[in-house]
Write a protein that holds these residues in place. Structure first.
Motif, PDB file in Angstrom:
ATOM      1  N   CYS A   1       0.753  -1.256   0.019  1.00 59.52           N
ATOM      2  CA  CYS A   1      -0.072   0.010   0.128  1.00 59.52           C
ATOM      3  C   CYS A   1       0.738   1.002   0.193  1.00 59.52           C
ATOM      4  O   CYS A   1       0.446   2.087  -0.274  1.00 59.52           O
ATOM      5  N   GLY A   2       2.081   1.309   0.457  1.00 63.59           N
ATOM      6  CA  GLY A   2       3.066   2.211   0.511  1.00 63.59           C
ATOM      7  C   GLY A   2       2.838   3.311   1.813  1.00 63.59           C
ATOM      8  O   GLY A   2       3.595   4.306   1.820  1.00 63.59           O
ATOM      9  N   PHE A   3       1.926   3.023   2.618  1.00 61.37           N
ATOM     10  CA  PHE A   3       1.695   3.937   3.759  1.00 61.37           C
ATOM     11  C   PHE A   3       3.055   4.174   4.602  1.00 61.37           C
ATOM     12  O   PHE A   3       3.417   5.274   5.021  1.00 61.37           O
ATOM     13  N   CYS A   4       3.581   2.898   4.943  1.00 63.36           N
ATOM     14  CA  CYS A   4       4.716   2.735   5.738  1.00 63.36           C
ATOM     15  C   CYS A   4       6.182   3.365   4.953  1.00 63.36           C
ATOM     16  O   CYS A   4       7.102   3.532   5.772  1.00 63.36           O
ATOM     17  N   THR A   5       5.969   3.328   3.705  1.00 61.59           N
ATOM     18  CA  THR A   5       7.103   3.408   2.862  1.00 61.59           C
ATOM     19  C   THR A   5       8.085   4.775   3.026  1.00 61.59           C
ATOM     20  O   THR A   5       9.206   4.540   3.392  1.00 61.59           O
ATOM     21  N   PRO A   6       7.364   5.841   3.435  1.00 62.48           N
ATOM     22  CA  PRO A   6       8.404   7.009   3.324  1.00 62.48           C
ATOM     23  C   PRO A   6       9.111   6.767   4.737  1.00 62.48           C
ATOM     24  O   PRO A   6      10.507   7.025   4.912  1.00 62.48           O
ATOM     25  N   GLY A   7       8.643   6.518   5.744  1.00 67.53           N
ATOM     26  CA  GLY A   7       9.423   6.385   7.119  1.00 67.53           C
ATOM     27  C   GLY A   7      10.362   5.202   7.117  1.00 67.53           C
ATOM     28  O   GLY A   7      11.296   5.172   7.504  1.00 67.53           O
ATOM     29  N   MET A   8       9.997   3.902   6.498  1.00 63.57           N
ATOM     30  CA  MET A   8      10.762   2.834   6.442  1.00 63.57           C
ATOM     31  C   MET A   8      11.945   3.298   5.419  1.00 63.57           C
ATOM     32  O   MET A   8      13.128   3.042   5.841  1.00 63.57           O
ATOM     33  N   VAL A   9      11.896   3.971   4.520  1.00 63.35           N
ATOM     34  CA  VAL A   9      13.065   4.265   3.563  1.00 63.35           C
ATOM     35  C   VAL A   9      13.898   5.316   4.437  1.00 63.35           C
ATOM     36  O   VAL A   9      15.261   5.066   4.392  1.00 63.35           O
ATOM     37  N   MET A  10      13.468   6.316   5.202  1.00 58.97           N
ATOM     38  CA  MET A  10      14.201   7.291   5.938  1.00 58.97           C
ATOM     39  C   MET A  10      14.863   6.462   7.027  1.00 58.97           C
ATOM     40  O   MET A  10      16.249   6.680   7.483  1.00 58.97           O
ATOM     41  N   SER A  11      14.122   5.544   7.710  1.00 54.05           N
ATOM     42  CA  SER A  11      14.991   4.568   8.621  1.00 54.05           C
ATOM     43  C   SER A  11      16.030   3.823   8.122  1.00 54.05           C
ATOM     44  O   SER A  11      17.224   3.504   8.816  1.00 54.05           O
ATOM     45  N   ALA A  12      15.673   3.224   6.841  1.00 51.94           N
ATOM     46  CA  ALA A  12      16.557   2.461   6.302  1.00 51.94           C
ATOM     47  C   ALA A  12      17.901   3.050   5.758  1.00 51.94           C
ATOM     48  O   ALA A  12      19.042   2.645   5.888  1.00 51.94           O
ATOM     49  N   ILE A  13      17.654   4.428   5.218  1.00 50.91           N
ATOM     50  CA  ILE A  13      19.077   5.042   4.919  1.00 50.91           C
ATOM     51  C   ILE A  13      19.922   5.120   6.289  1.00 50.91           C
ATOM     52  O   ILE A  13      20.986   5.132   6.070  1.00 50.91           O
ATOM     53  N   ASP A  14      19.332   5.711   7.257  1.00 52.85           N
ATOM     54  CA  ASP A  14      20.042   5.896   8.588  1.00 52.85           C
ATOM     55  C   ASP A  14      20.702   4.568   9.044  1.00 52.85           C
ATOM     56  O   ASP A  14      21.881   4.695   9.476  1.00 52.85           O
ATOM     57  N   LEU A  15      20.138   3.514   8.844  1.00 56.73           N
ATOM     58  CA  LEU A  15      20.559   2.093   9.226  1.00 56.73           C
ATOM     59  C   LEU A  15      21.815   1.700   8.592  1.00 56.73           C
ATOM     60  O   LEU A  15      22.838   1.586   9.000  1.00 56.73           O
ATOM     61  N   VAL A  16      21.756   1.981   7.004  1.00 59.14           N
ATOM     62  CA  VAL A  16      22.680   1.734   6.225  1.00 59.14           C
ATOM     63  C   VAL A  16      23.896   2.475   6.568  1.00 59.14           C
ATOM     64  O   VAL A  16      25.006   2.238   6.491  1.00 59.14           O
ATOM     65  N   GLN A  17      23.613   4.073   6.866  1.00 53.99           N
ATOM     66  CA  GLN A  17      24.781   4.968   7.056  1.00 53.99           C
ATOM     67  C   GLN A  17      25.592   4.654   8.351  1.00 53.99           C
ATOM     68  O   GLN A  17      26.556   4.817   8.691  1.00 53.99           O
ATOM     69  N   MET A  18      24.431   4.191   9.414  1.00 57.51           N
ATOM     70  CA  MET A  18      25.215   3.925  10.487  1.00 57.51           C
ATOM     71  C   MET A  18      26.197   2.580  10.544  1.00 57.51           C
ATOM     72  O   MET A  18      26.807   2.380  11.604  1.00 57.51           O
ATOM     73  N   HIS A  19      25.993   1.706   9.605  1.00 51.75           N
ATOM     74  CA  HIS A  19      26.786   0.646   9.614  1.00 51.75           C
ATOM     75  C   HIS A  19      27.839   0.385   8.424  1.00 51.75           C
ATOM     76  O   HIS A  19      27.483  -0.209   7.540  1.00 51.75           O
TER      77      HIS A  19
END
Ligand SMILES: Cc1cc2nc3c(=O)[nH]c(=O)nc-3n(C[C@H](O)[C@H](O)[C@H](O)COP(=O)(O)OP(=O)(O)OC[C@H]3O[C@@H](n4cnc5c(N)ncnc54)[C@H](O)[C@@H]3O)c2cc1C
Ligand code: FES
Ligand code: FES
Lengths: 264, 165
Positions: free
Chosen positions: B100-118
């Motif tokens: 549905c895409g509702f969670c996607t903006p937050g997922m993408v922003m959390s995911a970018i931070d996660l990848v950057q932190m590791h």
């Protein structure tokens, strides 16, 4: 949320003055507890005093103590090489709080001022025998926690830093509520030069965090999971709710404590 | 009323707001940046995640005034100006990481931070734990985890040392 005035003082005396001048003034740290409380209209402050510019963020360590500024975030604590090396159980605990986004904002001072009965830090502070420094005094951990959501802090008193002794052993095991991520039962075991072996339990007691003296005595003689295998924790005084009965929490205390000791 | 000045997606913005205005309200209602969603409003779901000074935070649990002077990045600010998607967005599309895409903006922003932190690498287990603050009611997470593992090498310009399965 009711509206409020907002102020961001740049010194501790100014902040204390702003909080003291108005009975309905409230301090704001990371907001991860307080903003949800405001949304539910459980609190109606006239003025919010933002603590973010008082210079209370940061970690200082020497060979005996680790001192953590009240506004230091959970994320800073979990990723501090000093905390990881000198009090590893505390770094592990910080990493288990909520989720990354909560850890980026939430602070140690905010958590300890709030003293939620399911919060994690109270167990570390009590087991390690830490000292809570405020704007005008120092409070020993044993005197600080006074029941759920109740502490020795006076109205308007600000936590400035928390001083931990370097630990010979420290570890935290938490059975988390999978929905809220708070502790359903959390056990911190510590061995320090000043206080010997201590075991503090959070999430389980009706009166908030407490020490498990039977386990402490057994572990002082023999620091091993076997030493506490036979210790039965009475369910009296433990919380019961839709997540777990008092009996189940009593059982979990034993399991979490043995795991914590085994890996300390 | 207090005044807030901040940078959002590289542009400076100043507004008169009520003290109680949440950061997500400033973004959505005052600035029209409706890519940041409100799923729960109780700090649980992560649909509202944005970056404040480079760190992922829940914008429903931060006052706009607390972001005074900060640099905020939202889902609208991560693609390039010519429309080229951010590697994380591209991998979400490639791996069908949304329904549905509702969670996607937050997922993408959390995911970018996660990848950057590791920068040292990221296991499947770390990815799953790293998404604890984001709920998705549709995908079952599996393709989200795949997309993040696939974005890691692109974002770091090297192979993922401990590839997620
Ligand atoms: C989704 C979610 C999951 C969470 N999971 C956990 C968990 O697993 N374990 C856990 O322990 N916690 C958990 N928390 C709570 C989190 O740790 C909070 O950050 C913490 O309880 C409060 O810290 P804060 O900095 O956000 O304080 P705030 O919310 O800003 O303030 C809390 C209270 O403390 C007062 N206060 C703040 N700082 C000071 C100070 N320096 N001196 C005096 N008073 C002060 C404020 O006036 C307010 O009354 C969770 C929160 C959320 C939203
Ligand atoms: S809307 Fe912010 S966490 Fe759900
Ligand atoms: S794609 Fe629908 S909530 Fe995640």
């Amino acid at each position: 949320m009711y509206d409020f005035n907002y102020t961001k003082p740049s010194s501790i005396p100014e902040a204390v003055q702003a909080l003291g001048a108005d009975m309905e003034a409230k301090a704001l740290a990371g907001g991860q507890t307080f903003i949800p409380v405001l949304k539910q209209r459980l609190n109606k402050p006239t003025v919010i005093v933002d603590l973010s510019e008082l210079g209370l963020r940061g970690i200082a360590a020497d060979d005996k103590t680790v001192t953590i500024g009240a506004m230091t975030t959970h994320h800073q604590i979990e990723s501090s090489p000093d905390v990881q090396r000198l009090v590893p159980g505390l770094a592990k605990m910080a990493a288990l709080i909520g989720d990354t986004q909560v850890r980026h904002r939430g602070t140690m001072g905010g958590s300890l001022a709030n003293n939620d009965p399911s919060a994690c830090y109270p167990a570390a502070v009590l087991a390690l025998g830490a000292t809570i420094h405020t704007d005008h005094r120092s409070i020993a951990a044993d005197d600080y926690f006074q029941g759920m959501f109740t502490t020795a802090l006076e109205p308007g008193e600000l936590i400035t830093a928390i001083e931990f002794p370097v630990a010979e052993k420290s570890n935290y095991e938490k059975f988390r509520n999978p929905a809220s991520r708070y502790a359903m039962v959390g056990v911190f075991v510590a061995k320090t030069a000043a206080h010997g072996v201590r075991v503090a339990i959070t999430g389980a007691g009706q009166g908030g965090v407490f020490r498990h003296t039977a386990m402490e005595e057994a572990l002082a003689k023999d620091f091993s999971p076997e030493a506490i295998t036979g210790i039965i924790t009475p369910a009296d005084g433990l919380n019961g709710d839709i997540h777990a009965s008092p009996e189940y929490r009593a059982h979990l205390i034993g399991v979490m404590a043995r795991r914590a000791v085994a890996a300390a | 009323m207090p005044q807030v000045s901040l940078t959002v997606n590289g542009r400076s913005h100043t507004a008169e707001i009520e003290g109680r205005t949440l950061l997500v309200e400033l973004l959505r209602e005052n600035m029209g940046l409706t890519g940041t969603h409100v799923g729960c409003d109780t700090s649980q779901c992560g649909a509202c995640v944005v970056h404040v000074d480079g760190e992922s935070v829940k914008s429903c649990t931060m006052l706009a005034i607390q972001a005074n002077g900060a640099a905020v990045t939202t889902i609208e600010g991560i693609a390039e100006s010519d429309g080229t998607l951010h590697p994380m967005q591209a991998m979400f599309r490639e791996h069908h990481a949304l329904q549905c895409g509702f969670c996607t903006p937050g997922m993408v922003m959390s995911a970018i931070d996660l990848v950057q932190m590791h920068p040292e690498g990221l296991t499947e287990d770390q990815i799953r734990h790293g998404l604890e603050g984001n709920l998705c009611r549709c995908t079952g997470y599996h393709n989200i985890v795949k997309a993040i593992a696939a974005a890691w090498p692109i974002m770091h310009g090297k192979e993922l040392p401990l590839a997620a399965e």
